[in-house]
Design a protein around this motif. Structure first.
Motif: not given
Lengths: 221, 221
Positions: B168, B171-172, B175, B178-179, B182
């Motif tokens: 997390v 990811m922050k 950007s 993000v994929d 996840l």
């Protein structure tokens, strides 16, 4: 003439319906808590989980008793083995509702992003119908209806993919919302798993009442 | 004098061990594919999944045969019911390895982020030891060892939380990732679920060999 085992099987069915009612309520409360932003409803999910766990042990013990005392064969045996499996699936559905309440609590503590909640509500409604529907099929031995449950799972999967896609897009555009987006993704995943368990139940119903094993791509004519 | 059911129970144990070997291999291949960035190994996971699904149906049928022909009671009955449950858990572990391979394929198609792979490798190693360990306990009826499996689950959960937190944060800050972040989160979640299934098996072993139900917070003295 009614056999002793018929009464015992009826009792097992009643226990499964009661347990299924708890699972439905748990899912409904977790979803309502999320949508109405009411943390206190999540606590009810934990209260209901305890009931589901008690049901789980009771049903297992009852099945073991019938197996030990009656030594059932053929359709009776298949039906009792199905109860053992359905019992497991219902217990895991309860766990999924609890997982939703954990992610839901986290989500409510953050800046709200609303865009995926509509789809999550739809997923929850379908999952609820699948739980109720799969158990109705089981109690009535309705194999045709059980086949329809299998189709509902595709709807849930489609909505889950949509929530994933939309959440990822939102997270990329708004780095502040990465946590909240992930909460919604995990909730969508839990709802998908709930649907999978209802699918398992529908497959068990088909096996119990026809002897046909359609798991893992087995054909159902 | 050896009873017919003893031979049949030995056969069930052999089937479970064979199936467990498939699950271990599937998990190991999925992890190796991810770490060595070798897409072709993911295909092996799907090949092994077919074997696991065949095992699943075979074990269920074998259990039904023993129940129908021998009408077992007490410890024999508990043991066969445990096989039915362990069979289900192993099949779902196979599904988790397949889920890892799906997220893993997606992950390999993206710009690599390496930071969580170490923890994922550790999780996979612990999960593999839990699968093997829980089945060893089952075959040997080793209740003490089964209790140790339950503790290993805490290790996996801790690592999962770490992967979630670190992903997390990444990811922050990025950007574009993000994929990929996840994907790693979902893989960590699959590994955690694998550990949960091994925990279920350890609980089933304790039940089969002691008659004590420690699920849902039941005490084990």
């Amino acid at each position: 003439m009614e056999r002793a085992i018929d009464t015992q099987i009826e009792d097992l069915k009643k226990m499964i319906l009661l347990m299924g009612g708890h699972v439905e309520k748990s899912l409904a409360q977790a979803t309502l808590a999320l949508l109405s932003r009411d943390q206190s409803l999540f606590e009810e999910v934990h209260v209901i989980e305890k009931l589901i766990n008690e049901d789980h042990i009771k049903v297992d013990n009852a099945c073991m008793n019938v197996l030990a005392k009656q030594g059932p064969v053929a359709k009776d045996l298949r039906l009792i083995l199905s109860v053992i499996k359905i019992n497991n699936d219902l217990e895991r559905m309860g766990d999924q509702a609890v997982n939703i309440s954990y992610s839901g609590k986290d989500y409510l503590g953050r800046k709200p992003i609303q865009s995926q909640l509509n789809d999550i509500q739809k997923m929850s409604e379908i999952a609820g119908r699948m739980v109720k529907g799969s158990l109705d099929c089981f109690v009535r031995g309705d194999v045709e209806q059980a086949k329809k449950i299998l189709l509902m799972d595709d709807e849930i999967d489609g909505l889950k993919n949509k929530v994933f896609k939309d959440s990822v897009a939102h997270m990329k555009a708004h780095s502040d919302d990465v946590d909240a987006g992930l909460d919604l993704i995990l909730i969508a995943r839990n709802l998908e798993r709930l649907g999978d368990h209802a699918t398992n139940i529908a497959e068990d119903v088909i096996f119990a009442f026809t002897g046909k094993d359609i798991r893992h791509g087995g054909k159902f004519g």
